[in-house]
Design a protein around this motif. Structure first.
Motif, short mmCIF file in Angstrom:
data_model
loop_
_atom_site.label_atom_id
_atom_site.label_comp_id
_atom_site.label_asym_id
_atom_site.label_seq_id
_atom_site.Cartn_x
_atom_site.Cartn_y
_atom_site.Cartn_z
N LEU A 47 0.85 -1.19 0.00
CA LEU A 47 0.00 0.00 0.00
C LEU A 47 0.89 1.25 0.00
O LEU A 47 1.89 1.31 0.71
N MET A 52 -2.11 7.91 -0.60
CA MET A 52 -3.46 7.66 -0.07
C MET A 52 -3.78 8.67 1.03
O MET A 52 -2.89 9.08 1.79
N GLU A 56 -8.51 6.57 3.16
CA GLU A 56 -8.29 5.50 2.18
C GLU A 56 -7.37 4.42 2.75
O GLU A 56 -7.61 3.23 2.57
N GLN A 59 -9.32 2.34 5.31
CA GLN A 59 -10.24 1.43 4.63
C GLN A 59 -9.50 0.25 4.00
O GLN A 59 -9.96 -0.89 4.09
N ALA A 60 -8.36 0.52 3.38
CA ALA A 60 -7.58 -0.55 2.75
C ALA A 60 -7.05 -1.53 3.79
O ALA A 60 -7.11 -2.75 3.59
N LYS A 63 -9.94 -3.64 5.24
CA LYS A 63 -10.32 -4.69 4.29
C LYS A 63 -9.30 -5.82 4.30
O LYS A 63 -9.65 -7.00 4.30
#
Length: 134
Positions: A47, A52, A56, A59-60, A63
């Protein structure tokens, strides 16, 4: 000598929280130690936090953790461990560091197991022909 089933190599993740009576409780998750887990952790490490937004990134990571621990795990962790508070990016990063530490421990155990294989000690297999001289 007969084959005996060995201890299963599951990785246990435990998240501590206080119940309504103030007693210490644990949320427990078990994950199979396999290449899919390694891929999920590698994806998580790829990531790009520089591009980001904080939202964001959270959230990543959420998940990714739900993918590793199981659907809805992060909701339960947020509810029990963090008292329902919104998680900060540092909270997500701390959870990620914990997951990586536990996987690293499991990798070391697995490495010990694989080093015990006889073929790992030899550089190449020996090919031979058995001759029955009668």
């Amino acid at each position: 000598m007969a084959f005996k089933r060995q201890k299963r190599h599951l990785i246990n993740f435990e998240f501590e929280y206080q119940d309504l009576n103030g007693n210490e409780q644990l949320l427990r998750y078990e994950v199979e130690h396999d290449t899919d887990l390694a891929k999920k952790l590698t994806d998580m490490g790829n990531l790009d936090f520089n591009t980001m937004s904080s939202t964001e990134a959270k959230q990543a990571l959420r998940k990714a953790y739900d993918t590793i621990l199981g659907f809805g795990a992060m909701d339960k962790i947020q509810e029990k461990v963090f008292g329902g508070d919104d998680l900060l990016l540092t909270d997500y990063i701390s959870i990620g560091n914990y997951l990586v530490e536990e996987v690293d421990k499991a990798n070391k155990e697995l490495e010990k197991l694989t080093q015990s294989f006889a073929f790992a000690k030899h550089t190449q297999a020996v090919d031979g022909i058995i001759v029955d001289e009668k």
